[in-house]
Design a protein around this motif. Structure first.
Motif, PDB file in Angstrom:
ATOM      1  N   GLY A  57       0.859  -1.102  -0.136  1.00  0.00           N
ATOM      2  CA  GLY A  57       0.078   0.154  -0.058  1.00  0.00           C
ATOM      3  C   GLY A  57       0.824   1.236  -0.101  1.00  0.00           C
ATOM      4  N   LEU A  58       2.013   1.187   0.357  1.00  0.00           N
ATOM      5  CA  LEU A  58       3.124   2.486   0.265  1.00  0.00           C
ATOM      6  C   LEU A  58       3.388   2.944  -1.108  1.00  0.00           C
ATOM      7  CD1 LEU A  58       5.698   1.213   2.932  1.00  0.00           C
ATOM      8  CD2 LEU A  58       3.533   2.778   3.343  1.00  0.00           C
ATOM      9  N   ASN A  59       3.233   2.017  -2.205  1.00  0.00           N
ATOM     10  CA  ASN A  59       3.696   2.429  -3.270  1.00  0.00           C
ATOM     11  C   ASN A  59       2.595   3.150  -4.111  1.00  0.00           C
ATOM     12  OD1 ASN A  59       5.920   0.510  -3.672  1.00  0.00           O
ATOM     13  ND2 ASN A  59       4.109  -1.365  -3.514  1.00  0.00           N
ATOM     14  N   PRO A  60       3.350   4.130  -4.952  1.00  0.00           N
ATOM     15  CA  PRO A  60       2.540   4.819  -5.973  1.00  0.00           C
ATOM     16  C   PRO A  60       2.055   3.728  -7.131  1.00  0.00           C
ATOM     17  CG  PRO A  60       4.545   5.412  -6.233  1.00  0.00           C
ATOM     18  CD  PRO A  60       4.598   4.750  -5.023  1.00  0.00           C
ATOM     19  N   PRO A  61       1.157   4.384  -7.760  1.00  0.00           N
ATOM     20  CA  PRO A  61       0.567   3.429  -8.909  1.00  0.00           C
ATOM     21  C   PRO A  61       1.742   2.857 -10.085  1.00  0.00           C
ATOM     22  CG  PRO A  61      -0.259   5.623  -9.339  1.00  0.00           C
ATOM     23  CD  PRO A  61       0.498   5.547  -8.002  1.00  0.00           C
ATOM     24  N   GLU A  62       2.852   3.333 -10.129  1.00  0.00           N
ATOM     25  CA  GLU A  62       3.770   3.075 -11.142  1.00  0.00           C
ATOM     26  C   GLU A  62       4.851   2.155 -10.804  1.00  0.00           C
ATOM     27  OE1 GLU A  62       6.032   6.767  -9.746  1.00  0.00           O
ATOM     28  OE2 GLU A  62       3.938   6.099  -9.710  1.00  0.00           O
ATOM     29  N   ARG A  63       4.994   1.620  -9.373  1.00  0.00           N
ATOM     30  CA  ARG A  63       6.256   1.165  -9.020  1.00  0.00           C
ATOM     31  C   ARG A  63       6.089   0.535  -7.866  1.00  0.00           C
ATOM     32  NH1 ARG A  63       9.829   6.638  -7.848  1.00  0.00           N
ATOM     33  NH2 ARG A  63       9.053   6.998  -5.736  1.00  0.00           N
ATOM     34  N   LEU A  64       6.994  -0.452  -7.583  1.00  0.00           N
ATOM     35  CA  LEU A  64       7.135  -1.215  -6.329  1.00  0.00           C
ATOM     36  C   LEU A  64       8.317  -0.703  -5.501  1.00  0.00           C
ATOM     37  CD1 LEU A  64       6.285  -4.547  -7.652  1.00  0.00           C
ATOM     38  CD2 LEU A  64       5.054  -3.655  -6.268  1.00  0.00           C
ATOM     39  N   LEU A  65       8.822   0.314  -5.616  1.00  0.00           N
ATOM     40  CA  LEU A  65      10.174   0.908  -4.953  1.00  0.00           C
ATOM     41  C   LEU A  65       9.642   0.901  -3.423  1.00  0.00           C
ATOM     42  CD1 LEU A  65      12.673   3.420  -6.285  1.00  0.00           C
ATOM     43  CD2 LEU A  65      11.762   3.579  -4.148  1.00  0.00           C
ATOM     44  N   GLU A  66       8.646   1.659  -3.098  1.00  0.00           N
ATOM     45  CA  GLU A  66       8.717   2.229  -1.599  1.00  0.00           C
ATOM     46  C   GLU A  66       8.505   0.559  -0.670  1.00  0.00           C
ATOM     47  OE1 GLU A  66       8.393   5.807  -3.412  1.00  0.00           O
ATOM     48  OE2 GLU A  66       7.589   3.767  -4.057  1.00  0.00           O
ATOM     49  N   ALA A  67       7.860  -0.071  -1.505  1.00  0.00           N
ATOM     50  CA  ALA A  67       7.500  -1.653  -0.593  1.00  0.00           C
ATOM     51  C   ALA A  67       8.884  -2.257  -0.422  1.00  0.00           C
ATOM     52  CB  ALA A  67       6.674  -2.400  -1.441  1.00  0.00           C
ATOM     53  N   VAL A  68       9.566  -2.393  -1.714  1.00  0.00           N
ATOM     54  CA  VAL A  68      10.891  -3.337  -1.596  1.00  0.00           C
ATOM     55  C   VAL A  68      12.078  -2.652  -0.834  1.00  0.00           C
ATOM     56  CG1 VAL A  68      12.886  -4.085  -3.087  1.00  0.00           C
ATOM     57  CG2 VAL A  68      10.270  -4.303  -3.778  1.00  0.00           C
ATOM     58  N   PHE A 120      10.676  -6.354 -15.398  1.00  0.00           N
ATOM     59  CA  PHE A 120       9.932  -6.482 -14.423  1.00  0.00           C
ATOM     60  C   PHE A 120       9.019  -5.238 -14.534  1.00  0.00           C
ATOM     61  CE2 PHE A 120       9.249  -5.280  -9.814  1.00  0.00           C
ATOM     62  CZ  PHE A 120       9.183  -6.811  -9.116  1.00  0.00           C
ATOM     63  N   ASN A 121       9.517  -4.173 -15.234  1.00  0.00           N
ATOM     64  CA  ASN A 121       8.583  -3.084 -15.424  1.00  0.00           C
ATOM     65  C   ASN A 121       7.342  -3.195 -15.908  1.00  0.00           C
ATOM     66  OD1 ASN A 121       9.964  -3.531 -17.785  1.00  0.00           O
ATOM     67  ND2 ASN A 121      10.659  -1.242 -17.684  1.00  0.00           N
ATOM     68  N   VAL A 122       7.280  -4.532 -16.838  1.00  0.00           N
ATOM     69  CA  VAL A 122       5.902  -4.476 -17.438  1.00  0.00           C
ATOM     70  C   VAL A 122       4.598  -4.862 -16.559  1.00  0.00           C
ATOM     71  CG1 VAL A 122       6.989  -5.295 -19.459  1.00  0.00           C
ATOM     72  CG2 VAL A 122       6.370  -7.102 -17.968  1.00  0.00           C
ATOM     73  N   ILE A 123       4.913  -5.117 -15.256  1.00  0.00           N
ATOM     74  CA  ILE A 123       4.216  -5.615 -14.241  1.00  0.00           C
ATOM     75  C   ILE A 123       3.433  -4.425 -13.482  1.00  0.00           C
ATOM     76  CG2 ILE A 123       3.468  -6.903 -12.171  1.00  0.00           C
ATOM     77  CD1 ILE A 123       3.897  -8.667 -14.778  1.00  0.00           C
ATOM     78  N   SER A 124       2.266  -4.316 -13.526  1.00  0.00           N
ATOM     79  CA  SER A 124       1.804  -3.227 -12.712  1.00  0.00           C
ATOM     80  C   SER A 124       1.705  -3.470 -11.098  1.00  0.00           C
ATOM     81  CB  SER A 124       0.326  -2.873 -12.999  1.00  0.00           C
ATOM     82  OG  SER A 124      -0.515  -1.964 -11.914  1.00  0.00           O
ATOM     83  N   PRO A 125       2.080  -2.512 -10.223  1.00  0.00           N
ATOM     84  CA  PRO A 125       2.016  -2.816  -8.964  1.00  0.00           C
ATOM     85  C   PRO A 125       0.838  -3.301  -8.208  1.00  0.00           C
ATOM     86  CG  PRO A 125       3.431  -0.986  -9.249  1.00  0.00           C
ATOM     87  CD  PRO A 125       2.897  -1.212 -10.665  1.00  0.00           C
ATOM     88  N   ARG A 126      -0.442  -2.728  -8.921  1.00  0.00           N
ATOM     89  CA  ARG A 126      -1.862  -2.928  -8.437  1.00  0.00           C
ATOM     90  C   ARG A 126      -2.202  -4.394  -8.820  1.00  0.00           C
ATOM     91  NH1 ARG A 126      -2.339   1.586  -5.551  1.00  0.00           N
ATOM     92  NH2 ARG A 126      -2.848   3.507  -6.829  1.00  0.00           N
ATOM     93  N   LEU A 127      -1.367  -4.981  -9.569  1.00  0.00           N
ATOM     94  CA  LEU A 127      -1.682  -6.582  -9.840  1.00  0.00           C
ATOM     95  C   LEU A 127      -1.329  -7.537  -8.693  1.00  0.00           C
ATOM     96  CD1 LEU A 127      -2.583  -9.056 -11.833  1.00  0.00           C
ATOM     97  CD2 LEU A 127      -0.240  -8.735 -12.799  1.00  0.00           C
ATOM     98  N   ILE A 128      -0.200  -6.909  -8.149  1.00  0.00           N
ATOM     99  CA  ILE A 128       0.620  -7.924  -6.961  1.00  0.00           C
ATOM    100  C   ILE A 128      -0.452  -7.772  -5.629  1.00  0.00           C
ATOM    101  CG2 ILE A 128       2.740  -8.452  -5.861  1.00  0.00           C
ATOM    102  CD1 ILE A 128       2.405  -8.739  -8.876  1.00  0.00           C
ATOM    103  N   ASP A 129      -0.531  -8.931  -5.074  1.00  0.00           N
ATOM    104  CA  ASP A 129      -1.252  -8.986  -3.780  1.00  0.00           C
ATOM    105  C   ASP A 129      -0.253  -9.361  -2.671  1.00  0.00           C
ATOM    106  OD1 ASP A 129      -3.775  -9.298  -2.369  1.00  0.00           O
ATOM    107  OD2 ASP A 129      -3.209 -11.331  -1.928  1.00  0.00           O
ATOM    108  N   ARG A 130       1.005  -9.961  -3.006  1.00  0.00           N
ATOM    109  CA  ARG A 130       2.251 -10.235  -2.232  1.00  0.00           C
ATOM    110  C   ARG A 130       3.450 -10.588  -2.955  1.00  0.00           C
ATOM    111  NH1 ARG A 130       1.969 -14.361   2.894  1.00  0.00           N
ATOM    112  NH2 ARG A 130       3.720 -15.609   2.151  1.00  0.00           N
TER     113      ARG A 130
END
Length: 676
Positions: A57-68, A120-130
Motif C-alpha cells: 500500500g506504500l507504493n504509488p501506482p507506477e512502481r514497487l520501489l517504496e515496498a521493496v 519487471f517493469n511490465v508488471i503493474s504494482p496493482r496486480l501484486i497481492d503479495r
C-alpha cells in the motif's frame, strides 16, 4: 470522459460496494510459499522477506520501489520512471537497467527468460497481492542465480475492485480487478492503465496491461491453471547527467555533447510490447505422491531509440517446468522430496539502425542470438518433532548460447558453459515458542544474460563467463509476547569472476569479468503488531524498522594499470535504513509515515566519485467510507515529503561522469479505490 469526471464517477460508484481484509499480523505468524513448499516463517531455513498488503500500500501506482525498499537486503532503484533495477544484496553491479541475476516468478509461471533477464517493469504494482523475496543463492528449486529469487503472487480469494488516481506531473492511473470462485473455476481479470509526464524532460510513461488467469479444479486433488498477460509499455529515457548539469537543472534530459545529440533530440526511450501465456497442471497421484507440469511461451517486441542507434529486438521464449513430489508424515517426523526439471529457450533477432531523431535510418547490424538454459533439481525437507527443520537441495545447471551476425557481414559462433552442481543446505532449530536460530550454506552461479553477451555496443562478447560463489549465513528470529518480532542475520558471500558493467565514450555499455568480490553483511528487522489503544482519538499504532549494514570489497581486481583491490563495491551503500510507522485516528484515518536512508555510494570502480547520502520521507493518508457492505478507500500520498534533492538510481561506471538521474522532488497522488 475527462480524467477528473472519471475520478468523481468512481467516487460516486463507491457507495454501492464492499470491504477490506485485516492485515494486522506479525511476519512471524505468516506462512511462506517457497514455490509450493509452504512452511511457517519461524521454521523456514531460508533468508526470506514477505512484502504483504500493508507494505504494498506504500507504493504509488507506477512502481514497487517504496515496498521493496522496506526490506532489509533488498533495494529497488529508479533511473527514470519505468526504468527500474532490483538489487538483492548488491546484485545490481551488472544491471544498467532491468532485472538480472534475480529469478522472478509470477504465480507458478516464470517471468525471467532463459538468459536470466526479467522485464519487471511490465508488471503493474496493482496486480501484486503479495511478494516473497529470497536473498542470496537458492539453487535447488530455483536454479542458478547468485542474487536471489522473487515470487510475485496475485489474488487467491474473492475480490472485486476499481480504482483511479491523479497526481503531480500529469499522472493518471486507473485499474480494475475481479477475482472470483465460480463452481470449479477460480478466475481473475485485471486491467490497468497508467500515464505520466514525469519530473524530467524526456521521461513520460504510458503503460497498458491486462492479466487473465483461471484455476480449474476439475476433481479433488487435481487442477489446471492458465494465465495470459498482455502488456504495452512505452516510456522515454532522459539519460544520465554530470554533477554540474544536475546542479544547473535537475529536470533536463541528457544534453548533446560534441557530435553526440541529446536524449530529447533523439527521442530516446523504450517501447516494449509483451505477451506471456502459460498453462500448468498439478495432481495428487495418491496420498503421498503428486506431480506438477508447466508449459509457457512469450513474445516480446522491443524498440529502443538511443543516442547512437535505433534498436529493434524481437524475442520468442519457451519454458517448461515439471517435478514429482513425495510427502509422508510419521509420529514425530515429516519428510518431503521433490525431483524436477526447469528449462527454457530464447530466440532473439536484433536489428540496429541509425537513429534519425526517433526514426529508423540506415542499418548498422542485424544479429541472431539463441539461449538455452536448464537445471535438474532434487530437494528434501525433513522436520523432526516440529523442532528441527532441514532443507537440503542440489541442482545441475547448464547454459549455452549460439550467435550469428547476419548483416553487414556473416559470422557465427557457439558458447557452452561448464555444467555446475549447486548444493544448498539450511537448518532451523526452534529453541522455544517464537524463538528460532538458523544456518545456511549454498553455492550460486549466474551466466551472462543476452543483453550482456550482445550489449548496446553491438559486439558479441564470447569471453564472458558465469559468475559464481559460496554463501554462508546464520540468523535468529525472536517473537516477544506476540507483540514484537525481531530478526537478525549475518552472511558472507564470496563471488568469483564477477561481471561488471562498463561504458564507452558514446554511452554504449559492455561487460567484463573482473576479479572476485567479498560480500559480508548484517541485516535486521524489528516490527510490531497493531496495538489497539482503545481510544477513539488515537485508535491503534504499529511500526516496522529494518536495516542493512554491508562490507562489500573487490578482491584481486585489476583493470589495465589500475589496481582496485580492496575498493568498495560499486553502486552498493554500506548502510540502508528504513522505517514505517502506522497510526490510526478516530478508528478511520490511517497514516503511513515512512523513511528510507541511504549512505553514500561509490559510483565507479575506482571509488573516485561518491554520491551524497540521502534521507527520503513519504506519507500516505487513507480514509475508508463505509455504507452498508460498501467501502470506498480514499488516499492521499505525498512522496519525498522533505523535498530532498536525491538520485533514486545511478548510472554506475558511466563514461564522462554521467552518473546522475535526479529523482522527483515533493509530489502528490490523490486517489480512490472501491472494493465490491
Amino acid at each position: 470522459m475527462t480524467r477528473l469526471s472519471a475520478f468523481f464517477f468512481i467516487l460516486t460508484m463507491s457507495f454501492f460496494f464492499s470491504q477490506k481484509k485485516d492485515t494486522a499480523v506479525l511476519i512471524s505468524e505468516v506462512r511462506i510459499d517457497a514455490y509450493k513448499k509452504q512452511v511457517p516463517f519461524m521454521a523456514s531455513t531460508k533468508s526470506v522477506a514477505v512484502v504483504s498488503e500493508n507494505l504494498l500500500g506504500l507504493n504509488p501506482p507506477e512502481r514497487l520501489l517504496e515496498a521493496v525498499n522496506q526490506i532489509a537486503g533488498a533495494r529497488m532503484e529508479e533511473r527514470s520512471p519505468a526504468s527500474y533495477r532490483i538489487s538483492i544484496r548488491g546484485s545490481t553491479l551488472r544491471s544498467p537497467f532491468g532485472v538480472r541475476n534475480i529469478k522472478v516468478y509470477l504465480d507458478d509461471f516464470i517471468l525471467s527468460d532463459a538468459s536470466g533477464n526479467t522485464y519487471f517493469n511490465v508488471i503493474s504494482p496493482r496486480l501484486i497481492d503479495r511478494m516473497e523475496i529470497y536473498k542470496g543463492p537458492e539453487s535447488g528449486d530455483y536454479g542458478a542465480v547468485t542474487g536471489g529469487t522473487v515470487l510475485l503472487q496475485t489474488r487467491s480469494s474473492d475480490h472485486l475492485s476499481a480504482g483511479i488516481s491523479i497526481g503531480s506531473y500529469g499522472t493518471f492511473e486507473q485499474n480494475f480487478d475481479i477475482a472470483r470462485q465460480e463452481g470449479k473455476h477460480f478466475f481473475e481479470l485485471f486491467q490497468n492503465y497508467y500515464q505520466a509526464d514525469s519530473y524530467r524532460e524526456q521521461s513520460a510513461v504510458k503503460r497498458k496491461q491486462i492479466y487473465l488467469k483461471d484455476r480449474f479444479t476439475y476433481t479433488p486433488g487435481a487442477s489446471l491453471n492458465a494465465i495470459l498477460l498482455l502488456s504495452d509499455l512505452d516510456y522515454e529515457t532522459p539519460g544520465g547527467l554530470t554533477l554540474k548539469q544536475m546542479e544547473s537543472d535537475r529536470k533536463q534530459a541528457r544534453p548533446s555533447a560534441g557530435s553526440l545529440p541529446g536524449a530529447k533530440e533523439q527521442h530516446a526511450g523504450i517501447r516494449n510490447k509483451m505477451v506471456l501465456a502459460g498453462i500448468s497442471h498439478e495432481t495428487a497421484i495418491n496420498s503421498h505422491f503428486s506431480h506438477f507440469l508447466l508449459v509457457q511461451g512469450s513474445y516480446v517486441d522491443f524498440k529502443n531509440p538511443f543516442i547512437t542507434n535505433f534498436e529493434n529486438r524481437f524475442e520468442r521464449n519457451f519454458a517448461l517446468r515439471t517435478h514429482f513430489n513425495f510427502e509422508k508424515n510419521w509420529d514425530h517426523i515429516s519428510l518431503a522430496w521433490r525431483l524436477g526439471f526447469e528449462g527454457g529457450t530464447q530466440n532473439i533477432l536484433v536489428k540496429n539502425y541509425n537513429n534519425n531523431k526517433g526514426i529508423q535510418g540506415n542499418p548498422q547490424n542485424f544479429d541472431q542470438l539463441k539461449n538455452n538454459s536448464g537445471f535438474y533439481f532434487l530437494s528434501q525437507k525433513l522436520n523432526f518433532n516440529e523442532k528441527l527443520f532441514t532443507d537440503i537441495s542440489v541442482s545441475l545447471n547448464s547454459n549455452s548460447y549460439e550467435w550469428e551476425r547476419i548483416y553487414p557481414v556473416s559470422e557465427e559462433g557457439r558458447v557452452k558453459f561448464k555444467k555446475q552442481w549447486l548444493p544448498n543446505i539450511g537448518i532451523t532449530y526452534l529453541l522455544g515458542r517464537g524463538f528460532s536460530v538458523r544456518g545456511k550454506a549454498g553455492k550460486g552461479n549466474s551466466a551472462p544474460t543476452s543483453e550482456e553477451i550482445r550489449s548496446s555496443n553491438q559486439e558479441f562478447n564470447a569471453d564472458l563467463v558465469p559468475e559464481y560463489g559460496w554463501n554462508k549465513e546464520i540468523g535468529i528470529r525472536k517473537e516477544f509476547g506476540n507483540a514484537v518480532f525481531i530478526e537478525g542475520s549475518y552472511f558472507d558471500f564470496r563471488m568469483k569472476d564477477a561481471i561488471v558493467r562498463r561504458q564507452n565514450e558514446s554511452g554504449q555499455e559492455y561487460f567484463a569479468n573482473q576479479g572476485n568480490i567479498a560480500q559480508k553483511g548484517v541485516e535486521i528487522l524489528l516490527e510490531s503488531k497493531s496495538f489497539n489503544l482503545k481510544n477513539d482519538l488515537f485508535s491503534s499504532f504499529k511500526f516496522r524498522l529494518s536495516g542493512s549494514f554491508y562490507d562489500f570489497k573487490f578482491k584481486n581486481y585489476k583493470q589495465l594499470d589500475n589496481d582496485f583491490s580492496e575498493n568498495e563495491v560499486t553502486g552498493v551503500p554500506k548502510t540502508s535504513l528504513s522505517s514505517l510507522f502506522n497510526f490510526v485516528f478516530f478508528k478511520k484515518l490511517s497514516i503511513d509515515y515512512s523513511h528510507y536512508y541511504t549512505s553514500k555510494i561509490p559510483l565507479n570502480d575506482a571509488n573516485s566519485v561518491w554520491s551524497e547520502s540521502s534521507l527520503v520521507g513519504n506519507i500516505r493518508l487513507g480514509f475508508p467510507v463505509q455504507i452498508d457492505r460498501a467501502q470506498l478507500n480514499i488516499h492521499l500520498q505525498i512522496q519525498n515529503l522533505y523535498n530532498t534533492e536525491y538520485v533514486a538510481g545511478f548510472d554506475i561506471n558511466a563514461f564522462g561522469n554521467r552518473f546522475y538521474n535526479p529523482a522527483a522532488k515533493r509530489n502528490f497522488m490523490f486517489g480512490a479505490n472501491v472494493e465490491f
